[in-house]
Each structure stands twice: as structure tokens, then as C-alpha cells.
Design a protein around this motif. Structure first.
Motif, PDB file in Angstrom:
ATOM      1  N   UNK A  66     -38.389  -7.556  29.943  1.00 46.62           N
ATOM      2  CA  UNK A  66     -38.234  -6.644  28.803  1.00 46.62           C
ATOM      3  C   UNK A  66     -38.473  -5.179  29.173  1.00 46.62           C
ATOM      4  N   UNK A  67     -37.662  -4.305  28.596  1.00 47.94           N
ATOM      5  CA  UNK A  67     -37.896  -2.858  28.665  1.00 47.94           C
ATOM      6  C   UNK A  67     -38.396  -2.394  27.303  1.00 47.94           C
ATOM      7  N   UNK A  68     -39.438  -1.572  27.313  1.00 46.75           N
ATOM      8  CA  UNK A  68     -39.996  -1.051  26.064  1.00 46.75           C
ATOM      9  C   UNK A  68     -39.915   0.471  26.121  1.00 46.75           C
ATOM     10  N   UNK A  69     -39.213   1.049  25.172  1.00 47.15           N
ATOM     11  CA  UNK A  69     -39.080   2.513  25.120  1.00 47.15           C
ATOM     12  C   UNK A  69     -39.814   3.027  23.895  1.00 47.15           C
ATOM     13  N   UNK A  70     -40.724   3.941  24.126  1.00 44.74           N
ATOM     14  CA  UNK A  70     -41.477   4.522  23.007  1.00 44.74           C
ATOM     15  C   UNK A  70     -40.948   5.924  22.706  1.00 44.74           C
ATOM     16  N   UNK A  71     -41.256   6.409  21.509  1.00 49.63           N
ATOM     17  CA  UNK A  71     -40.829   7.757  21.088  1.00 49.63           C
ATOM     18  C   UNK A  71     -39.305   7.876  21.028  1.00 49.63           C
ATOM     19  N   UNK A  72     -38.650   6.793  20.616  1.00 48.04           N
ATOM     20  CA  UNK A  72     -37.187   6.825  20.476  1.00 48.04           C
ATOM     21  C   UNK A  72     -36.858   7.350  19.072  1.00 48.04           C
ATOM     22  N   UNK A  73     -35.967   8.323  18.957  1.00 45.32           N
ATOM     23  CA  UNK A  73     -35.660   8.863  17.628  1.00 45.32           C
ATOM     24  C   UNK A  73     -34.835   7.885  16.791  1.00 45.32           C
ATOM     25  N   UNK A  74     -35.037   7.919  15.477  1.00 40.84           N
ATOM     26  CA  UNK A  74     -34.250   7.063  14.574  1.00 40.84           C
ATOM     27  C   UNK A  74     -32.972   7.810  14.241  1.00 40.84           C
ATOM     28  N   UNK A  75     -31.927   7.481  14.950  1.00 45.51           N
ATOM     29  CA  UNK A  75     -30.669   8.210  14.812  1.00 45.51           C
ATOM     30  C   UNK A  75     -29.498   7.249  14.839  1.00 45.51           C
ATOM     31  N   UNK A  76     -28.399   7.697  14.277  1.00 44.90           N
ATOM     32  CA  UNK A  76     -27.203   6.852  14.276  1.00 44.90           C
ATOM     33  C   UNK A  76     -26.753   6.510  15.683  1.00 44.90           C
ATOM     34  N   UNK A  77     -26.838   7.472  16.599  1.00 39.32           N
ATOM     35  CA  UNK A  77     -26.393   7.193  17.967  1.00 39.32           C
ATOM     36  C   UNK A  77     -27.262   6.133  18.629  1.00 39.32           C
ATOM     37  N   UNK A 103     -27.509  -8.812  24.811  1.00 39.20           N
ATOM     38  CA  UNK A 103     -28.923  -8.473  25.017  1.00 39.20           C
ATOM     39  C   UNK A 103     -29.692  -8.620  23.701  1.00 39.20           C
ATOM     40  N   UNK A 104     -30.983  -8.818  23.812  1.00 37.31           N
ATOM     41  CA  UNK A 104     -31.832  -8.736  22.626  1.00 37.31           C
ATOM     42  C   UNK A 104     -32.301  -7.287  22.554  1.00 37.31           C
ATOM     43  N   UNK A 105     -31.891  -6.588  21.530  1.00 33.08           N
ATOM     44  CA  UNK A 105     -32.190  -5.155  21.485  1.00 33.08           C
ATOM     45  C   UNK A 105     -32.445  -4.724  20.055  1.00 33.08           C
ATOM     46  N   UNK A 106     -33.552  -4.040  19.844  1.00 34.14           N
ATOM     47  CA  UNK A 106     -33.818  -3.559  18.491  1.00 34.14           C
ATOM     48  C   UNK A 106     -35.114  -2.785  18.430  1.00 34.14           C
ATOM     49  N   UNK A 107     -35.327  -2.143  17.278  1.00 37.76           N
ATOM     50  CA  UNK A 107     -36.588  -1.445  17.056  1.00 37.76           C
ATOM     51  C   UNK A 107     -37.688  -2.469  16.819  1.00 37.76           C
ATOM     52  N   UNK A 108     -38.856  -2.174  17.306  1.00 38.58           N
ATOM     53  CA  UNK A 108     -40.029  -3.013  17.106  1.00 38.58           C
ATOM     54  C   UNK A 108     -40.389  -2.984  15.614  1.00 38.58           C
ATOM     55  N   UNK A 109     -40.512  -4.145  14.975  1.00 39.49           N
ATOM     56  CA  UNK A 109     -40.803  -4.123  13.537  1.00 39.49           C
ATOM     57  C   UNK A 109     -42.158  -3.478  13.226  1.00 39.49           C
ATOM     58  N   UNK A 110     -43.028  -3.385  14.227  1.00 39.76           N
ATOM     59  CA  UNK A 110     -44.360  -2.819  13.965  1.00 39.76           C
ATOM     60  C   UNK A 110     -44.477  -1.355  14.356  1.00 39.76           C
ATOM     61  N   UNK A 111     -43.464  -0.830  15.025  1.00 37.31           N
ATOM     62  CA  UNK A 111     -43.537   0.573  15.438  1.00 37.31           C
ATOM     63  C   UNK A 111     -42.142   1.185  15.314  1.00 37.31           C
ATOM     64  N   UNK A 112     -41.967   2.075  14.352  1.00 35.18           N
ATOM     65  CA  UNK A 112     -40.613   2.563  14.037  1.00 35.18           C
ATOM     66  C   UNK A 112     -39.954   3.366  15.156  1.00 35.18           C
ATOM     67  N   UNK A 113     -40.706   3.766  16.181  1.00 41.25           N
ATOM     68  CA  UNK A 113     -40.084   4.537  17.255  1.00 41.25           C
ATOM     69  C   UNK A 113     -40.118   3.818  18.596  1.00 41.25           C
ATOM     70  N   UNK A 114     -40.335   2.525  18.555  1.00 40.50           N
ATOM     71  CA  UNK A 114     -40.322   1.753  19.800  1.00 40.50           C
ATOM     72  C   UNK A 114     -39.132   0.804  19.810  1.00 40.50           C
ATOM     73  N   UNK A 115     -38.406   0.860  20.900  1.00 40.67           N
ATOM     74  CA  UNK A 115     -37.245  -0.023  21.077  1.00 40.67           C
ATOM     75  C   UNK A 115     -37.576  -1.048  22.160  1.00 40.67           C
ATOM     76  N   UNK A 116     -37.206  -2.286  21.917  1.00 38.36           N
ATOM     77  CA  UNK A 116     -37.406  -3.353  22.911  1.00 38.36           C
ATOM     78  C   UNK A 116     -36.039  -3.909  23.308  1.00 38.36           C
ATOM     79  N   UNK A 117     -35.842  -4.031  24.594  1.00 39.48           N
ATOM     80  CA  UNK A 117     -34.544  -4.511  25.095  1.00 39.48           C
ATOM     81  C   UNK A 117     -34.777  -5.569  26.171  1.00 39.48           C
TER      82      UNK A 117
END
Ligand code: UD1
Length: 419
Positions: free
Chosen positions: A38-49, A62-76
């Protein structure tokens, strides 16, 4: 369709936090395809792109989405990728999605990506991406609007880019990370997002030297692993807020960005007369009187960023004297000019240059956003204009600016969104 309504003429005052970089996030999300685990990206902006890139990664399997517990963390998690095909409906909305091609062919041996769309700011070909991947031994084929790339294992090679391309450099650097042997990328883009991606890849296990210079050397490795990373602050959002502060003669502390990544922007704003004090991850911008006219030429980093051109032009519409703004990176990136004229600006475009004669005041009017950065320029102008400006087609802004009206309201602007 949403509109943003600004009652201009108020000085921006206070402190604002910049979101994570959109452009860095998009490249890092593509790079997550390379990693096992898994890759975890923090401080990701909530944007259409960003949502668009998540959709593409999901479409690939891939399994990819925002972490339900942290609105600016993406898990891939890219291990389950089984359909290395990025469809037109998703890619056409955002050029940056073309960056999945290099990682797909490097890790899975096969990638198929629609030829991209994105902002209507010129031809914007992807020939340099393909030239680089082909040099690494990928067999590419173009048919029915799709680019297909195949290679059992990429091989290191020397790639000389004909133009400085940010996403092209990133795409090829990612692919080279998993190639066999050494690659040398000449005339590589030097943008901070290239450096951030290189550092990210190195932490995944890649061997890369020279990012931030025009010559990047990549020694391929057999595998990379997913890691956790915090995305840097968005230097273009920060620059936009700084331009807005100058245009409204405000006093704003912009936090969460490295001022060293935006020196050309800050230097130009200083030339207009603004006082800018830079710290480690913030800067304060103050402007007391009408800006002075300055000339500017956009150029690849470390030159003045094309993504800041419309916002600076908005400032210069109110300058004392005449400025010349020259765009050298993209053709057709003056689409904000007719809209600025509607606010009372005096601008004449001749070829790649816009001659801006400063006026004493702008006055609010209905305007239309035409692309992401053009719309940022319109917001800056609207904040400084007297009376009400209604900006339509704000979906362009939502591609790149997170909660822009909320952030500006926090600085005292009168700005609201209407459905
Ligand atoms: C990136 C940024 C974008 C910014 C641009 C320039 C992302 C997601 N987007 O876009 O916000 O405006 O850098 O700083 O990071 N070119 C070619 N052939 C190619 C690729 C590019 O001729 O294969 C040309 C383009 O048409 C343009 C110039 O190179 O004239 C620079 O474009 P490029 O740096 O590639 O822009 P992007 O990476 O797409």
C-alpha cells in the motif's frame, strides 16, 4: 452550474493555510502503481482532478480512495491491477492521467491510455512521453484515440527531451525506475514536483540522482514498494493567494508551503512593490499602494510559472504604468484576457505577449472561467474590482483549488458560491 459571486474591493487580511499540491499529488498517485503493497499519501487536496485520478486507478483494478477517517489521506494498493487500460471518459477530463502509462508498462508490461484532453490551452501533445518510453524499449501503437505500450521489461536508455516537459519527465522517470540498467534523462524538467516525485521513488526503493537539474540519472531496480508520504504545499495556490493579497493591497500570512519553491513568483510580486517576508514553510505578503508595472516572461522552472501568469496579469491590470506579459510555455493561454477586459482592464494581445496598461480601478461584471488558471486570474481581479463579479463555469476552479471561497472568506473577502 455553480457560479462564484465576489463583491470586490476589500483588502485581504489574515492567515490562510495552503492545501497539498495538486500537481504533485497527481504524479505521486500515478507512481503508486509502481509499488508493491500500500501507498499512503497525506495532505492530498480534495479536488476534482484528484477524484479523476482515483477513478482511473480504480478502473485499472487498483484499490484507491480517500481514507474514511482522514479527509486528506489517500490509500492506493496497486497489486490487484488487472485491466491496464485508462478509458477516454476519464482521461479526457485531465491530461495528467497520461502519467499512468509509464508505470503501467514498467510494472505490468502493458498499458493502454486514451490520448488526453484537459485544459484547452493549446495543442499539448504527448510526443515527448512516448519518445521517452520508446527509448526505454516500449513498443507503442496509436489507434482509435488510444496509445498502447508494451514491453516485457524496459531497458535503461538515454532520453533527450526536445522540450522541458514536467509530466513527460515524471512519466519517463517512473518507467525508468523499474527498467533494467541505467537511464539518463537530458533536458529534464526541474520543477519542485519532479524533485518531490524523485524523492518519493527513492524512498520506494528507486535509485535516482540529479532530480532538480536538467540531467536525471536512474539506475533501474527490479521492484519498488509502497510507502507513506506527505504531499508538499501547493505553490500555485500559494502564489494565487499572494497575488490576491497584492491586488487588494492586503496583508496575508500564507502557511503550509515552501517559499523556496516559488521564488520567481515572490520575486515578481516584490518587484510590483509588495513586501514579502519568507520563513521556512510560510510567507507574509503586504501591499500598501497600487502595484508598479513589471514585465514578465513565463518559462520552465526556475523561471516564472505559466500557472501563475493569469493571476499576475490580474494584479498588473491595476498597476501604475504598462506591463508586458509574455507566455512562452503554452500557446493560447490568454483566454482570461477578454474576461479581464469586461472588468475594465486595458490589455492588447500581440502574438505571445499581452500589453497591459494599468487602470485605476476595475469594476465588477459577469465573466466566464475558461480554464483552471485563467479562472484563478479572474478571481484575483474580481476581489480587487469595485462591485459584484459573477464568475461562471467554476468547475474549472474546482479542478485545482480546494474550498477557494471558504479560504478567501476567511481573509475577509465577500465571496459566495451559488448553485
Ligand atoms: C504540468 C502541470 C501544469 C503546468 C505545466 C507547465 C501537472 C499535472 N500539470 O503540465 O499545471 O502548466 O506543467 O509548468 O503537473 N509538450 C510537448 N510534448 C510533450 C509534452 C509537452 O510538446 O510530450 C509541450 C507542451 O505542449 C507545452 C510544454 O511542452 O508547450 C510544457 O508542457 P508540460 O511541462 O509537459 O506540461 P504538463 O506536464 O502537461
Amino acid at each position: 452550474m455553480d457560479r462564484i459571486v465576489v463583491a470586490g474591493g476589500r483588502r485581504l487580511l489574515g492567515t490562510v493555510d495552503v492545501s497539498g499540491s495538486k500537481n504533485a499529488s497527481l504524479a505521486l498517485m500515478a507512481a503508486a502503481l509502481l509499488g508493491e503493497g500500500e501507498t499512503v499519501l497525506r495532505n492530498v487536496p480534495r479536488l476534482r482532478d484528484v477524484d479523476g485520478m482515483l477513478q482511473i486507478l480504480s478502473a485499472l483494478g487498483a484499490h484507491a480512495g480517500f481514507d474514511p477517517h482522514d479527509p486528506h489521506t489517500v490509500r492506493i494498493l496497486a497489486d490487484p491491477v488487472d485491466t491496464p487500460e485508462a478509458p477516454y471518459e476519464l482521461v479526457r477530463k485531465m491530461r495528467a492521467s497520461f502519467m499512468v502509462l509509464g508505470p503501467l508498462v514498467a510494472r505490468f508490461g502493458h498499458g493502454k491510455v486514451s490520448e488526453p484532453g484537459g485544459c484547452a490551452i493549446g495543442v499539448r501533445p504527448v510526443d515527448q512521453h512516448l519518445k521517452g518510453l520508446e527509448a526505454l524499449g516500449a513498443k507503442t501503437e496509436l489507434s482509435r484515440g488510444y496509445v498502447e505500450c508494451r514491453a516485457d521489461r524496459l531497458r535503461g536508455a538515454r532520453v533527450v527531451f526536445d522540450v522541458s516537459t514536467v509530466n513527460g519527465t515524471q512519466n519517463v522517470m517512473m518507467a525508468a525506475s523499474l527498467a533494467e540498467g541505467e537511464s539518463v534523462l537530458e533536458n529534464a524538467a526541474r520543477e519542485p514536483e519532479v524533485v518531490e516525485l524523485a524523492e518519493f521513488l527513492v524512498r520506494m526503493g528507486a535509485r535516482i540522482e540529479g532530480a532538480g537539474t536538467g540531467r536525471i540519472v536512474v539506475e533501474g531496480v527490479p521492484r519498488l514498494r509502497g510507502i507513506e508520504h506527505r504531499v508538499a504545499g501547493d505553490r500555485i495556490e500559494a502564489g494565487t493567494l499572494a497575488a490576491a493579497a497584492v491586488a487588494t493591497r492586503g496583508d496575508v500570512l500564507v502557511r503550509g508551503v515552501d517559499p523556496r519553491a516559488m521564488e520567481a513568483t515572490l520575486a515578481k510580486l516584490r518587484e510590483t512593490g509588495a513586501a514579502i517576508d519568507a520563513a521556512d514553510d510560510s510567507f507574509r505578503v503586504r501591499a500598501f499602494e497600487a502595484p508598479r508595472a513589471v514585465d514578465v516572461v513565463t518559462a520552465p522552472y526556475p523561471g516564472f510559472a505559466t500557472d501563475m501568469q493569469s493571476q499576475l496579469m490580474a494584479v498588473l491590470t491595476l498597476a501604475q504604468g504598462s506591463s508586458v506579459v509574455t507566455e512562452t510555455v503554452f500557446e493560447n493561454r490568454f483566454m482570461h484576457v477578454p474576461e479581464l477586459l469586461r472588468l475594465g482592464a486595458e490589455i492588447a494581445v500581440a502574438g505571445r505577449s499581452a500589453h497591459v496598461r494599468g487602470v485605476e480601478r476595475l469594476s465588477g461584471a459577469p465573466v466566464m472561467a475558461t480554464d483552471l488558471r485563467a479562472s484563478a486570474g479572474l478571481i484575483v481581479a474580481a476581489l480587487a474590482a469595485e462591485g459584484e463579479t459573477c464568475v461562471s463555469r467554476v468547475y474549472h476552479i474546482d479542478r485545482g483549488y480546494e474550498r477557494i471561497e471558504e479560504k478567501l472568506r476567511g481573509l475577509g473577502a465577500s465571496i459566495r458560491r451559488e448553485a
